[in-house]
Design a protein around this motif. Structure first.
Motif, short mmCIF file in Angstrom:
data_model
loop_
_atom_site.label_atom_id
_atom_site.label_comp_id
_atom_site.label_asym_id
_atom_site.label_seq_id
_atom_site.Cartn_x
_atom_site.Cartn_y
_atom_site.Cartn_z
N SER A 22 0.85 -1.19 0.00
CA SER A 22 0.00 0.00 0.00
C SER A 22 0.89 1.24 0.00
O SER A 22 1.98 1.23 0.59
CB SER A 22 -0.87 0.04 1.25
N ARG A 24 2.62 4.45 1.15
CA ARG A 24 2.91 4.94 2.50
C ARG A 24 2.25 6.31 2.70
O ARG A 24 2.43 7.21 1.88
CB ARG A 24 4.42 5.06 2.69
N TYR A 82 1.38 -8.94 1.81
CA TYR A 82 0.67 -7.66 1.83
C TYR A 82 1.34 -6.75 2.84
O TYR A 82 1.56 -7.15 3.99
CB TYR A 82 -0.80 -7.85 2.22
N THR A 84 0.91 -3.07 4.67
CA THR A 84 0.10 -1.89 4.97
C THR A 84 0.87 -1.06 5.99
O THR A 84 1.97 -1.44 6.40
CB THR A 84 -1.28 -2.28 5.50
N TRP A 85 0.28 0.05 6.42
CA TRP A 85 0.99 0.96 7.33
C TRP A 85 0.16 1.24 8.57
O TRP A 85 -1.04 1.44 8.47
CB TRP A 85 1.31 2.26 6.59
N LYS A 86 0.84 1.27 9.72
CA LYS A 86 0.18 1.57 10.99
C LYS A 86 0.76 2.87 11.55
O LYS A 86 1.98 2.99 11.71
CB LYS A 86 0.40 0.43 11.98
#
Length: 90
Positions: A22, A24, A82, A84-86
């Motif tokens: 995803s 950033r 996959y 993703t960003w937290k």
């Protein structure tokens, strides 16, 4: 299932065409409005889909780094990664 269903096999590795990252987010950067420190950053969160074929010819899939597994509901499952960003507050 709480145990590895196909423990005698080797998990398949994802190829580059099955790696999905995803974009950033940029809203923690200093030069994003309003200018200045936002006191946050983003850490990557990596999730994998692992597959193998057990001794009975069944396709086995794991969604939690191979800790648990189950018989796949379709033959279309592919090993995948996959990212993703937290958001992390500092």
């Amino acid at each position: 299932y709480s145990t590895l269903v196909g423990s005698s096999g080797q998990w398949s590795v994802a190829t580059w065409d099955h790696v999905f990252v995803s974009p950033r987010p940029h809203n923690c950067e200093w030069d994003t409005a309003p200018l200045g420190s936002k006191n946050c950053h983003y850490d990557p969160v990596v999730q994998t889909v692992r597959t193998l074929v057990n001794e009975n010819g069944q396709l086995i899939v794991s969604y939690d780094e191979g800790k648990t597994s189950q018989v796949a509901t379709s033959r279309g499952e592919e090993p995948s990664i996959y990212v993703t960003w937290k958001r992390v507050e500092e």
